[in-house]
Motif scaffolding. Structure first.
Motif, short mmCIF file in Angstrom:
data_model
loop_
_atom_site.label_atom_id
_atom_site.label_comp_id
_atom_site.label_asym_id
_atom_site.label_seq_id
_atom_site.Cartn_x
_atom_site.Cartn_y
_atom_site.Cartn_z
N THR A 105 53.45 66.55 16.23
CA THR A 105 54.11 66.48 17.54
C THR A 105 55.03 65.27 17.62
N GLY A 106 54.68 64.22 16.90
CA GLY A 106 55.50 63.02 16.89
C GLY A 106 55.09 61.95 17.87
N GLY A 107 54.18 62.28 18.79
CA GLY A 107 53.77 61.28 19.77
C GLY A 107 54.68 61.20 20.97
N VAL A 108 54.58 60.12 21.70
CA VAL A 108 55.35 59.93 22.94
C VAL A 108 56.09 58.59 22.89
N PRO A 109 57.13 58.45 23.75
CA PRO A 109 57.61 59.40 24.75
C PRO A 109 58.50 60.47 24.13
N GLN A 110 58.55 61.64 24.80
CA GLN A 110 59.43 62.71 24.32
C GLN A 110 60.41 63.20 25.38
N GLU A 111 60.44 62.55 26.54
CA GLU A 111 61.51 62.89 27.48
C GLU A 111 62.85 62.58 26.81
N PRO A 112 63.84 63.45 26.97
CA PRO A 112 65.10 63.24 26.27
C PRO A 112 65.79 61.93 26.59
N THR A 113 65.53 61.35 27.77
CA THR A 113 66.14 60.07 28.12
C THR A 113 65.40 58.89 27.51
N ARG A 114 64.22 59.14 26.92
CA ARG A 114 63.40 58.05 26.40
C ARG A 114 63.07 58.18 24.92
N VAL A 115 63.17 59.37 24.38
CA VAL A 115 62.75 59.60 23.00
C VAL A 115 63.64 58.82 22.03
N SER A 116 63.05 58.36 20.95
CA SER A 116 63.84 57.63 19.94
C SER A 116 64.39 58.62 18.91
N PRO A 117 65.59 58.36 18.41
CA PRO A 117 66.13 59.22 17.34
C PRO A 117 65.20 59.27 16.14
N GLU A 118 64.53 58.17 15.84
CA GLU A 118 63.63 58.13 14.69
C GLU A 118 62.47 59.12 14.85
N LEU A 119 61.95 59.22 16.08
CA LEU A 119 60.86 60.16 16.33
C LEU A 119 61.34 61.59 16.15
N VAL A 120 62.50 61.89 16.70
CA VAL A 120 63.06 63.25 16.56
C VAL A 120 63.24 63.61 15.09
N LEU A 121 63.81 62.70 14.32
CA LEU A 121 64.05 62.96 12.91
C LEU A 121 62.74 63.17 12.15
N ALA A 122 61.72 62.39 12.48
CA ALA A 122 60.43 62.53 11.80
C ALA A 122 59.81 63.89 12.07
N VAL A 123 59.89 64.34 13.32
CA VAL A 123 59.32 65.64 13.67
C VAL A 123 60.08 66.77 12.98
N VAL A 124 61.38 66.70 13.00
CA VAL A 124 62.18 67.73 12.35
C VAL A 124 61.96 67.73 10.84
N ASP A 125 61.79 66.55 10.25
CA ASP A 125 61.58 66.47 8.81
C ASP A 125 60.31 67.20 8.39
N THR A 126 59.25 67.06 9.18
CA THR A 126 58.01 67.76 8.87
C THR A 126 58.05 69.22 9.28
N ASN A 127 58.42 69.49 10.52
CA ASN A 127 58.27 70.82 11.09
C ASN A 127 59.32 71.82 10.64
N VAL A 128 60.50 71.32 10.27
CA VAL A 128 61.59 72.22 9.89
C VAL A 128 62.01 72.02 8.44
N VAL A 129 62.45 70.81 8.12
CA VAL A 129 62.90 70.55 6.75
C VAL A 129 61.74 70.74 5.77
N GLY A 130 60.53 70.36 6.19
CA GLY A 130 59.37 70.57 5.34
C GLY A 130 59.17 72.04 5.01
N ALA A 131 59.32 72.90 6.01
CA ALA A 131 59.18 74.34 5.78
C ALA A 131 60.26 74.85 4.84
N ILE A 132 61.47 74.36 5.01
CA ILE A 132 62.56 74.76 4.11
C ILE A 132 62.29 74.27 2.69
N ARG A 133 61.89 73.02 2.58
CA ARG A 133 61.61 72.42 1.27
C ARG A 133 60.54 73.21 0.51
#
Length: 254
Positions: A105-133
């Protein structure tokens, strides 16, 4: 190379005549139950997980039930780890079914006005890029299989249709986890389109709101219940659907 541990030793069996499946992120929760379910259906199942102790414990527990399960050291965010996992499966006879379950899930915060780019990238790396890889690494084996299946563990929180229908909105506000599942759904469609006619069926499923550590065990469904749709998708007949998103109630909107 695969780790030299008891989890990777092959017990006496006729596994060379069985279909082989790999489940990522499988040492606990839904992934563990998918692994158990496939093994009970007669598959030889690779339990993919990055944590050595948890992986070995999960394998030992399932083997104690008499299930044909073996450990696969696997970090879906690491190219070398994925390549080693593919080499292990190749050496042990190939692969028929891939279930891309690993996710965070990546943890919190996840509101778009508060979320860090690093958190978004980490979640996508596992949940999406990981599946592709993982999918791309396993595709050579899947192409040789008689009834190959790729199953992606998604969620209705990634459904843009449901998210934008305010009366039926699902899940909390999330700028990382929910969009990662929307991304995974989109990738599922693209794989299904590219692999149409090859016999490889590619589908995504939603387990429902399952009590796991991802949600602090707040869900109302058990991991066994959540695993059921993925067992169905992993064992679709050769004329079954591809490029669909489903849960226990049927086809869900992307």
């Amino acid at each position: 190379m695969p780790e030299n541990s008891s989890e990777n030793s092959i017990p006496p069996t006729t596994h060379d005549k069985k279909k082989t499946a790999l489940v990522t992120g499988a040492n606990k929760g839904i992934g563990y139950e998918i692994t158990a379910g496939l093994a009970r259906l007669g598959f030889r199942v690779g339990l993919g997980a990055r944590d050595t102790n948890r992986r070995e414990e999960a394998v030992a527990k399932l083997r104690a039930e008499g299930l044909d399960v073996f450990g696969v050291p696997l970090d879906v965010t690491d190219d070398a780890s994925v390549a080693a996992a593919a080499a292990q499966l190749e050496a042990e006879g190939g692969l028929d079914v891939l279930v891309n379950n690993a996710g965070i899930t990546g943890g919190v915060p996840q509101e778009p006005t508060r979320v860090s780019p690093e958190l978004v990238l980490a979640v996508v790396d596992t949940n999406v890029v990981g599946a592709i890889r993982v999918t791309n690494a396993m595709l050579p084996m899947l192409r040789r299989a008689t009834s190959p299946r790729v199953v992606n563990v998604s969620s209705t929180v990634g459904s843009l249709t449901l998210q934008t229908a305010q009366a039926d909105a699902v899940g909390p506000i999330s700028a990382a986890y929910s969009p990662s599942k929307s991304f995974l759904n989109a990738v599922t469609i693209q794989y299904a389109k590219e692999l149409a006619g090859t016999g490889i069926l590619v589908n995504a499923g939603c387990p429902g709101y399952v009590a796991t550590d991802l949600n602090g065990f707040q869900g109302h469904r058990t991991p066994e219940q959540g695993a059921a749709i993925f067992l169905e998708l992993a064992t679709l007949p050769d004329d079954g659907p591809t490029g669909t998103f489903r849960d226990d109630e049927g086809i869900q909107p992307w």
